[in-house]
Write a protein that holds these residues in place. Structure first.
Motif, PDB file in Angstrom:
ATOM      1  N   ILE A   1       0.885  -1.172   0.000  1.00 23.82           N
ATOM      2  CA  ILE A   1       0.000   0.000   0.000  1.00 23.82           C
ATOM      3  C   ILE A   1       0.915   1.211   0.000  1.00 23.82           C
ATOM      4  CG2 ILE A   1      -1.751   1.291   1.252  1.00 23.82           C
ATOM      5  CD1 ILE A   1      -2.740  -1.333   2.426  1.00 23.82           C
ATOM      6  N   LYS A   2       0.858   1.957  -1.067  1.00 25.97           N
ATOM      7  CA  LYS A   2       1.798   3.058  -1.273  1.00 25.97           C
ATOM      8  C   LYS A   2       1.055   4.376  -1.101  1.00 25.97           C
ATOM      9  CE  LYS A   2       5.138   5.553  -3.126  1.00 25.97           C
ATOM     10  NZ  LYS A   2       4.395   6.750  -3.480  1.00 25.97           N
TER      11      LYS A   2
ATOM     12  N   LEU B   1      -7.278  13.043   9.760  1.00 24.25           N
ATOM     13  CA  LEU B   1      -6.335  11.959  10.069  1.00 24.25           C
ATOM     14  C   LEU B   1      -7.066  10.639  10.370  1.00 24.25           C
ATOM     15  CD1 LEU B   1      -3.450  10.985  10.772  1.00 24.25           C
ATOM     16  CD2 LEU B   1      -3.726  12.068  13.005  1.00 24.25           C
ATOM     17  N   LEU B   2      -8.220  10.741  11.043  1.00 23.26           N
ATOM     18  CA  LEU B   2      -8.989   9.523  11.363  1.00 23.26           C
ATOM     19  C   LEU B   2      -9.387   8.783  10.089  1.00 23.26           C
ATOM     20  CD1 LEU B   2     -11.363  11.019  14.064  1.00 23.26           C
ATOM     21  CD2 LEU B   2      -9.530   9.344  14.463  1.00 23.26           C
ATOM     22  N   ASP B   3      -9.639   9.545   9.020  1.00 28.16           N
ATOM     23  CA  ASP B   3     -10.056   8.911   7.774  1.00 28.16           C
ATOM     24  C   ASP B   3      -8.873   8.318   7.019  1.00 28.16           C
ATOM     25  OD1 ASP B   3     -12.636   9.444   8.397  1.00 28.16           O
ATOM     26  OD2 ASP B   3     -12.787  11.259   7.196  1.00 28.16           O
ATOM     27  N   THR B   4      -7.687   8.908   7.183  1.00 31.22           N
ATOM     28  CA  THR B   4      -6.506   8.247   6.608  1.00 31.22           C
ATOM     29  C   THR B   4      -6.396   6.843   7.195  1.00 31.22           C
ATOM     30  OG1 THR B   4      -5.265  10.281   6.267  1.00 31.22           O
ATOM     31  CG2 THR B   4      -3.976   8.284   6.502  1.00 31.22           C
ATOM     32  N   LEU B   5      -6.578   6.732   8.498  1.00 28.09           N
ATOM     33  CA  LEU B   5      -6.448   5.421   9.146  1.00 28.09           C
ATOM     34  C   LEU B   5      -7.491   4.449   8.604  1.00 28.09           C
ATOM     35  CD1 LEU B   5      -5.774   6.548  12.831  1.00 28.09           C
ATOM     36  CD2 LEU B   5      -4.145   6.111  10.997  1.00 28.09           C
ATOM     37  N   GLN B   6      -8.721   4.942   8.470  1.00 30.95           N
ATOM     38  CA  GLN B   6      -9.774   4.082   7.901  1.00 30.95           C
ATOM     39  C   GLN B   6      -9.427   3.641   6.485  1.00 30.95           C
ATOM     40  OE1 GLN B   6     -14.126   4.775   7.835  1.00 30.95           O
ATOM     41  NE2 GLN B   6     -13.614   6.713   8.792  1.00 30.95           N
ATOM     42  N   CYS B   7      -8.965   4.604   5.673  1.00 29.87           N
ATOM     43  CA  CYS B   7      -8.700   4.303   4.250  1.00 29.87           C
ATOM     44  C   CYS B   7      -7.608   3.249   4.118  1.00 29.87           C
ATOM     45  CB  CYS B   7      -8.261   5.573   3.508  1.00 29.87           C
ATOM     46  SG  CYS B   7      -9.578   6.773   3.302  1.00 29.87           S
ATOM     47  N   VAL B   8      -6.554   3.395   4.908  1.00 23.34           N
ATOM     48  CA  VAL B   8      -5.451   2.444   4.794  1.00 23.34           C
ATOM     49  C   VAL B   8      -5.921   1.057   5.241  1.00 23.34           C
ATOM     50  CG1 VAL B   8      -3.127   1.926   5.610  1.00 23.34           C
ATOM     51  CG2 VAL B   8      -3.719   4.251   5.006  1.00 23.34           C
ATOM     52  N   GLU B   9      -6.753   1.034   6.265  1.00 22.40           N
ATOM     53  CA  GLU B   9      -7.263  -0.254   6.739  1.00 22.40           C
ATOM     54  C   GLU B   9      -8.184  -0.885   5.681  1.00 22.40           C
ATOM     55  OE1 GLU B   9      -9.557  -0.149  10.343  1.00 22.40           O
ATOM     56  OE2 GLU B   9      -9.405  -2.319  10.601  1.00 22.40           O
ATOM     57  N   LEU B  10      -9.031  -0.065   5.073  1.00 13.63           N
ATOM     58  CA  LEU B  10      -9.913  -0.587   4.013  1.00 13.63           C
ATOM     59  C   LEU B  10      -9.093  -1.112   2.847  1.00 13.63           C
ATOM     60  CD1 LEU B  10     -12.656   2.177   4.105  1.00 13.63           C
ATOM     61  CD2 LEU B  10     -13.003  -0.255   4.607  1.00 13.63           C
TER      62      LEU B  10
ATOM     63  N   GLN C   1      -7.903   9.563  -2.232  1.00  4.03           N
ATOM     64  CA  GLN C   1      -8.142   9.518  -0.792  1.00  4.03           C
ATOM     65  C   GLN C   1      -8.350  10.917  -0.212  1.00  4.03           C
ATOM     66  OE1 GLN C   1      -5.992   6.478   1.298  1.00  4.03           O
ATOM     67  NE2 GLN C   1      -5.372   7.868   2.900  1.00  4.03           N
ATOM     68  N   PHE C   2      -9.612  11.358  -0.231  1.00  2.00           N
ATOM     69  CA  PHE C   2     -10.003  12.602   0.440  1.00  2.00           C
ATOM     70  C   PHE C   2     -11.502  12.523   0.633  1.00  2.00           C
ATOM     71  CE2 PHE C   2     -12.168  14.947  -2.935  1.00  2.00           C
ATOM     72  CZ  PHE C   2     -11.713  14.294  -4.078  1.00  2.00           C
ATOM     73  N   THR C   3     -12.036  13.380   1.481  1.00  2.00           N
ATOM     74  CA  THR C   3     -13.466  13.268   1.755  1.00  2.00           C
ATOM     75  C   THR C   3     -14.262  14.505   1.344  1.00  2.00           C
ATOM     76  OG1 THR C   3     -13.134  14.083   3.995  1.00  2.00           O
ATOM     77  CG2 THR C   3     -13.128  11.691   3.697  1.00  2.00           C
ATOM     78  N   GLU C   4     -13.614  15.674   1.286  1.00  2.00           N
ATOM     79  CA  GLU C   4     -14.327  16.890   0.882  1.00  2.00           C
ATOM     80  C   GLU C   4     -13.311  17.866   0.329  1.00  2.00           C
ATOM     81  OE1 GLU C   4     -16.202  18.581   4.437  1.00  2.00           O
ATOM     82  OE2 GLU C   4     -14.626  17.712   5.651  1.00  2.00           O
ATOM     83  N   GLN C   5     -13.781  18.788  -0.509  1.00  2.00           N
ATOM     84  CA  GLN C   5     -12.817  19.713  -1.091  1.00  2.00           C
ATOM     85  C   GLN C   5     -13.131  21.156  -0.724  1.00  2.00           C
ATOM     86  OE1 GLN C   5     -13.417  18.370  -5.241  1.00  2.00           O
ATOM     87  NE2 GLN C   5     -13.913  20.501  -5.704  1.00  2.00           N
ATOM     88  N   PHE C   6     -12.064  21.902  -0.504  1.00  2.00           N
ATOM     89  CA  PHE C   6     -12.180  23.317  -0.139  1.00  2.00           C
ATOM     90  C   PHE C   6     -11.121  24.111  -0.891  1.00  2.00           C
ATOM     91  CE2 PHE C   6     -12.743  20.926   3.908  1.00  2.00           C
ATOM     92  CZ  PHE C   6     -14.085  21.189   4.128  1.00  2.00           C
TER      93      PHE C   6
END
Ligand code: USQ
Length: 383
Positions: free
Chosen positions: A140-141, A267-276, A292-297
């Motif tokens: 996983i890179k 950061l919590l979602d990075t952890l989820q994404c890597v686990e998924l 890998q992102f959840t919303e854009q600004f």
């Protein structure tokens, strides 16, 4: 699972190690403290001092009973990496072991050279160590959304179907990065794709946007387990910088027109994404790319959010326009696909006002350690 985390001392590496160990995985981390060394050399040390890896692993074990094995070493040292892969036989290798700062990569010849050498050698060695010592391991890179740049068309999730003169084929989505650092990630992707299609490796390449945040359930156990948090112009990403500036009473540094739009995630979602990604390996001979992102600004949106929430907490948050030190589009079209991780089960943590307030509270605890001299940009893309 046996999980090898390369770059285990980093902003993402350490929280990932704790999260995976807490879930019962066997975790080994490798790091050579390159980021700490560069931070010292460039006067860019983190806001919150973090103990070294061995000490953090001890604190974590005492608090939770979970073990993290620590190897201090350089992934550019092929013999070292091969030994670790051979003896540990990881099922998953999470490769974060790269120089992650765009500004550092644009600083001078030596910094550019170091970024290029480190990032490409580490990726090349990971590929070869897997081929020679653990050929079925899933790599996983950590890539970056910055590989795509800001094209004037929709950004697909890694691949694009092109019809040309009546014939069709599928290619990696065109990429045009905005810094040497981001370009090393483009080159990584090309190199991985070559070894995947030629030698049957299995790789997930995560195109991640800027990450923000500090707290994870594991770090809440002891503040010494917090990830490194940078607010300087070299390692600090824009949200972490704005939060720190708001607390320090420094006007938020919007570069140029502030229309630069990126996809962000907690950061919590990075952890989820890597686990998924880990639990959904693509299979031999496959390169899977996930945005890998959840919303854009835009930068202006972010500044307005931090100002609104900060003022609500009694801070006096101002916004300034800073001459943009980078060469980048300041107003542009941006519409990247990002459904892959949602389809795998990602439950996003959005940047709500309470989330921003919580981060500001944490930074407020460390207000006295903020060094204003580290805030304004010290590296320019153009002379
Ligand atoms: N920006 C400001 N003011 C600041 C700092 C940044 O306006 O004080 C702007 C930048 O010009 C840029 C945007 O905010 O347009 C994002 O900058 P950043 O420093 O947060 O992010 P970047 O340099 O692109 O790099 C960070 C991480 C990198 C990761 C990347 C994801 O350091 O490792 O790959 O985010 S992405 O941006 O999607 O390429």
């Amino acid at each position: 699972m046996r999980v090898l985390i390369l770059g285990g001392d980093g902003y993402l590496g350490w929280p990932t190690a704790m999260a995976f160990a807490a879930k019962g995985h066997e975790v080994t981390v490798v790091d050579n403290y390159l980021r700490r060394a560069i931070a010292m050399e460039t006067d860019s040390e983190a806001l919150i001092p973090t103990p070294n890896l061995q000490l953090r692993a001890e604190i974590f074990k005492a608090a939770t009973g979970h073990e993290i094995d620590v190897v201090i070493g350089d992934c550019c040292d092929y013999d070292l990496l091969c030994d670790v892969v051979h003896s540990f036989q990881p099922e998953t290798i999470i490769h974060y072991a790269e120089q992650p700062s765009a500004p550092y990569s644009m600083r001078d010849y030596r910094s550019a050279r170091r970024t290029l050498d480190n990032n490409l050698s580490a990726t090349f060695n990971v590929i070869w160590a897997v081929m020679e010592k653990a050929p079925s391991a899933h790599i996983i890179k950590l890539g970056t959304m910055g590989e795509y740049g800001t094209p004037n068309i929709d950004i697909e999730e890694g691949w694009i179907d092109i019809e040309h003169k009546g014939r069709k084929d599928r290619f990696l989505f065109p990429r045009q990065a905005g810094s040497l650092y981001h370009t090393t990630k483009v080159l990584d992707t090309d190199m991985l794709w070559f070894y995947v299609r030629t030698f049957g490796l299995q790789v997930t390449d995560l195109m991640q946007g800027p990450v923000y945040g500090l707290r994870t359930p594991e770090a809440d156990v002891d503040p010494r387990l917090l990830p490194n948090f940078h607010y300087d112009d070299i390692f600090g990403t824009v949200v972490n910088r704005f939060l720190t500036q708001a607390v320090a009473g420094i006007p938020l540094t919007v570069y140029g027109k502030g229309g630069q739009t990126r996809g962000y995630l907690n950061l919590l979602d990075t952890l989820q994404c890597v686990e998924l990604a880990m639990h959904n390996a693509p299979g031999a001979g496959q390169l899977r790319v996930l945005n890998q992102f959840t919303e854009q600004f835009s930068v202006n949106d972010l500044a307005a959010t931090v100002q609104r929430v900060g003022n609500g907490m009694g801070l006096k948050v101002e916004i300034q326009t800073v001459d943009n030190p980078r060469k980048e589009a300041e107003e542009h079209y941006y519409n990247p696909a990002h459904s892959g991780l949602i389809e795998l089960g990602l439950k996003p943590h959005y940047m709500t006002d309470p989330v921003v307030a919580d981060m500001l509270e944490t930074v407020l605890h460390h207000k006295d350690a903020i060094e204003p001299r580290r805030v304004l940009p010290r590296v320019r893309w153009k002379s």
